[in-house]
Design a protein around this motif. Structure first.
Motif, short mmCIF file in Angstrom:
data_model
loop_
_atom_site.label_atom_id
_atom_site.label_comp_id
_atom_site.label_asym_id
_atom_site.label_seq_id
_atom_site.Cartn_x
_atom_site.Cartn_y
_atom_site.Cartn_z
N LEU A 1 -6.16 -3.94 6.07
CA LEU A 1 -5.33 -2.92 5.43
C LEU A 1 -5.26 -1.67 6.30
O LEU A 1 -6.18 -1.39 7.07
CB LEU A 1 -5.92 -2.54 4.07
N GLY B 1 -2.24 4.87 2.46
CA GLY B 1 -2.76 3.52 2.66
C GLY B 1 -3.48 2.91 1.47
O GLY B 1 -4.00 1.81 1.57
N PRO C 1 -4.25 0.65 -1.56
CA PRO C 1 -3.63 -0.57 -2.09
C PRO C 1 -3.07 -0.33 -3.49
O PRO C 1 -3.77 0.21 -4.36
CB PRO C 1 -4.79 -1.57 -2.14
N THR D 1 0.83 -1.19 0.00
CA THR D 1 0.00 0.00 0.00
C THR D 1 0.88 1.25 0.00
O THR D 1 2.07 1.18 0.30
CB THR D 1 -0.91 0.02 1.24
N CYS D 2 0.27 2.38 -0.30
CA CYS D 2 0.97 3.66 -0.24
C CYS D 2 1.35 3.94 1.21
O CYS D 2 0.50 3.87 2.10
CB CYS D 2 0.07 4.76 -0.79
N CYS E 1 1.05 7.80 -6.39
CA CYS E 1 -0.20 7.33 -5.83
C CYS E 1 -1.33 8.21 -6.38
O CYS E 1 -1.24 9.43 -6.32
CB CYS E 1 -0.17 7.40 -4.30
N GLU F 1 -11.85 -0.98 1.65
CA GLU F 1 -10.45 -1.08 2.03
C GLU F 1 -10.20 -2.13 3.10
O GLU F 1 -9.12 -2.68 3.17
CB GLU F 1 -9.95 0.29 2.49
N HIS G 1 -5.23 3.22 -9.46
CA HIS G 1 -4.56 3.56 -8.20
C HIS G 1 -3.18 4.17 -8.40
O HIS G 1 -2.56 4.65 -7.45
CB HIS G 1 -4.45 2.32 -7.30
#
Length: 157
Positions: free
Chosen positions: A140, A57, A59, A52-53, A102, A150, A84
């Motif tokens: 996540l 966060g 994905p 994830t970033c 992102c 999420e 994404h």
């Protein structure tokens, strides 16, 4: 593919997220820097899960799309969802490359090159400090408190 809220963090949320970054994370994520090769935390990670970033966060990549490119950075042949990841023409350092960021928070992730393995022939070359990792089956990260889809993606990775 589950739907994720790609609305950027507001000014207050962004400031809170940035406050938790290390100096190196700030350099890479916010100033488009690059970590040194062969030293990132996720280069040799073989666990199943979702990358994830680090900042918001979102994905980005599944472990099933990770491969050893030999370049010194974690590499993936495709994102979890193309929406994404944003691409930007990068002409820094006298080269023409495609930067990836992102799509939700605009943090610098790395670059994508057309020399990866099938089926996409892409190599998304990422900085480990741009990423967080969630093992399969674990929830996540949700630093923006958006909930919804999420919470369940790590199960599907």
């Amino acid at each position: 593919m589950q739907s994720f809220d790609l609305t950027p963090p507001d000014t207050t949320q962004r400031a809170a997220l940035i406050a938790g970054l290390s100096e190196e994370e700030r350099h890479v994520l916010l100033q488009h820097g690059t970590e040194a090769p062969f030293c990132g935390a996720f280069l040799d990670n073989k666990l199943e899960g979702v990358y994830t970033c680090r900042l918001c966060g979102l994905p980005l990549f599944a472990s099933s799309a990770k491969f050893d490119s030999g370049t010194g950075w974690p590499s993936f042949f495709k994102p979890i969802d193309p929406a994404h990841v944003r691409t930007i023409r990068d002409t820094s350092y006298g080269m023409i490359r495609t930067e990836i960021t992102c799509a939700r928070c605009d943090s610098h992730l790395g670059h994508v090159f057309p020399d990866g393995p099938p089926p996409t022939y892409e190599r998304h070359c990422l900085n480990s400090v741009s990423l967080a990792f969630t093992e399969a089956g674990a929830p996540l990260p949700n630093p923006l408190g958006r909930g919804g889809a999420e919470a369940g993606l790590a199960e599907a990775a």
